[in-house]
Enzyme design. Sequence first.
Site, mmCIF file in Angstrom:
data_model
loop_
_atom_site.group_PDB
_atom_site.id
_atom_site.type_symbol
_atom_site.label_atom_id
_atom_site.label_comp_id
_atom_site.label_asym_id
_atom_site.label_seq_id
_atom_site.Cartn_x
_atom_site.Cartn_y
_atom_site.Cartn_z
ATOM 1 N N ASP A 115 44.196 34.579 44.914
ATOM 2 C CA ASP A 115 43.459 33.622 44.068
ATOM 3 C C ASP A 115 42.674 32.567 44.862
ATOM 4 O O ASP A 115 42.413 31.470 44.366
ATOM 5 C CB ASP A 115 44.401 32.891 43.092
ATOM 6 C CG ASP A 115 44.935 33.813 42.007
ATOM 7 O OD1 ASP A 115 44.292 34.837 41.715
ATOM 8 O OD2 ASP A 115 46.015 33.523 41.454
ATOM 9 N N GLY B 152 43.702 46.086 29.333
ATOM 10 C CA GLY B 152 42.340 46.416 29.762
ATOM 11 C C GLY B 152 41.242 45.934 28.836
ATOM 12 O O GLY B 152 40.175 46.547 28.764
ATOM 13 N N SER B 153 41.463 44.771 28.169
ATOM 14 C CA SER B 153 40.401 44.301 27.253
ATOM 15 C C SER B 153 39.171 43.803 28.017
ATOM 16 O O SER B 153 38.039 44.007 27.567
ATOM 17 C CB SER B 153 40.931 43.219 26.303
ATOM 18 O OG SER B 153 41.136 42.005 26.979
ATOM 19 N N ASN B 154 39.378 43.183 29.171
ATOM 20 C CA ASN B 154 38.208 42.785 29.974
ATOM 21 C C ASN B 154 37.446 44.024 30.438
ATOM 22 O O ASN B 154 36.216 44.071 30.365
ATOM 23 C CB ASN B 154 38.647 41.957 31.193
ATOM 24 C CG ASN B 154 38.865 40.493 30.848
ATOM 25 O OD1 ASN B 154 37.905 39.757 30.635
ATOM 26 N ND2 ASN B 154 40.119 40.094 30.758
ATOM 27 N N HIS C 22 40.458 35.147 36.660
ATOM 28 C CA HIS C 22 41.738 34.432 36.551
ATOM 29 C C HIS C 22 41.654 33.486 35.347
ATOM 30 O O HIS C 22 40.655 32.773 35.192
ATOM 31 C CB HIS C 22 42.007 33.644 37.837
ATOM 32 C CG HIS C 22 43.360 33.017 37.854
ATOM 33 N ND1 HIS C 22 44.509 33.726 38.158
ATOM 34 C CD2 HIS C 22 43.770 31.765 37.550
ATOM 35 C CE1 HIS C 22 45.558 32.928 38.061
ATOM 36 N NE2 HIS C 22 45.137 31.734 37.679
ATOM 37 N N ILE D 102 45.777 43.300 46.741
ATOM 38 C CA ILE D 102 44.851 44.293 47.290
ATOM 39 C C ILE D 102 45.193 44.477 48.767
ATOM 40 O O ILE D 102 45.309 43.506 49.507
ATOM 41 C CB ILE D 102 43.392 43.796 47.130
ATOM 42 C CG1 ILE D 102 43.059 43.607 45.651
ATOM 43 C CG2 ILE D 102 42.411 44.752 47.783
ATOM 44 C CD1 ILE D 102 43.148 44.855 44.808
ATOM 45 N N ASN E 37 37.464 39.342 40.901
ATOM 46 C CA ASN E 37 38.644 39.161 40.040
ATOM 47 C C ASN E 37 38.372 38.088 38.995
ATOM 48 O O ASN E 37 37.523 37.220 39.184
ATOM 49 C CB ASN E 37 39.846 38.743 40.892
ATOM 50 C CG ASN E 37 41.130 38.647 40.088
ATOM 51 O OD1 ASN E 37 41.384 39.469 39.204
ATOM 52 N ND2 ASN E 37 41.948 37.653 40.373
ATOM 53 N N GLU F 13 36.934 34.754 28.720
ATOM 54 C CA GLU F 13 36.975 35.713 29.838
ATOM 55 C C GLU F 13 35.969 36.835 29.609
ATOM 56 O O GLU F 13 35.201 37.207 30.499
ATOM 57 C CB GLU F 13 38.374 36.330 29.958
ATOM 58 C CG GLU F 13 39.420 35.382 30.471
ATOM 59 C CD GLU F 13 40.747 36.081 30.730
ATOM 60 O OE1 GLU F 13 40.756 37.168 31.314
ATOM 61 O OE2 GLU F 13 41.793 35.537 30.320
HETATM 62 C C1 GRF Z 1 43.446 38.399 31.718
HETATM 63 O O1 GRF Z 1 43.941 37.208 31.177
HETATM 64 C C2 GRF Z 1 42.975 38.164 33.130
HETATM 65 O O2 GRF Z 1 42.444 36.901 33.329
HETATM 66 C C3 GRF Z 1 44.223 38.313 33.929
HETATM 67 O O3 GRF Z 1 44.949 39.338 33.284
HETATM 68 C C4 GRF Z 1 44.564 39.415 31.909
HETATM 69 C C5 GRF Z 1 44.113 40.811 31.655
HETATM 70 O O4 GRF Z 1 43.810 41.048 30.304
HETATM 71 N N1 GRF Z 1 43.926 38.541 35.329
HETATM 72 P P1 GRF Z 1 43.148 42.433 29.887
HETATM 73 O O5 GRF Z 1 44.047 43.532 30.453
HETATM 74 O O6 GRF Z 1 41.787 42.466 30.469
HETATM 75 O O7 GRF Z 1 43.165 42.432 28.405
#
Ligand code: GRF
Length: 206
Positions: A156, A18-20, A115, A99, A113, A185
């Site tokens: 995608d 969940g870093s994003n 990617h 989904i 999303n 990202e």
């Molecule tokens: C990211 O590389 C994203 O592009 C992909 O899954 C990964 C998730 O990373 N869909 P995080 O859980 O957000 O760290």
Amino acid sequence: MKNNQDLIRFGFLASGRGSNMQTIIDACKDGQLQAKPIIVISNNADSGALESARKENIVACHLSSTTHPDSTLLDAAIAGALKSHHVDLVILAGYMRMIGPKVLDAFGGKIINIHPALLPKYGGKGMYGMKVHEAVIAAGEPETGVTIHVVNAEYDRGPILAQRVVPIKPDDTPETLATRVLETEHEIYVDTLRKVISGEIQLPQT
Ligand code: GRF
């Protein structure tokens, strides 16, 4: 900063660390994004994403084939949770499941999303996580990148909102490349959401 009731309500679907998601939550907290994270749904009870949600006092919800063995009921439960929390925008942040039609019906055009490649290259079923970076390096590509897109029924393949290139260095491994792509990202996800909220980027009408 807008009043609380004027903020866009974010709902997250995430399977992993969940870093994003955390970067987006931080951007909401520091006012970069005029939005409020409301709920985090994960198919993985032990995910970092659910742990972060609890720390941030965001509703944390484990919904998976364990809680709902019937996929139609699982789809309905996810749609129901997002609707009952009045989510405006659904943000996928490393969500490893398709989904379902009920979520797509309820939030069509409002599911986004990320990617870790330049779609349509290196996308589709089986292309996720380190597999993407391994394939990019094995193919000898000079560059890769990040894509933000709207989610539709095809894996995608939804309309692309933004892309950013990440050059590949001769000594890159899948791991070093993944680290640099992930930094990009975090930047592009916040930037794109800011533009969606301001109207600079328009989501498709459904
Ligand atoms: C990211 O590389 C994203 O592009 C992909 O899954 C990964 C998730 O990373 N869909 P995080 O859980 O957000 O760290």
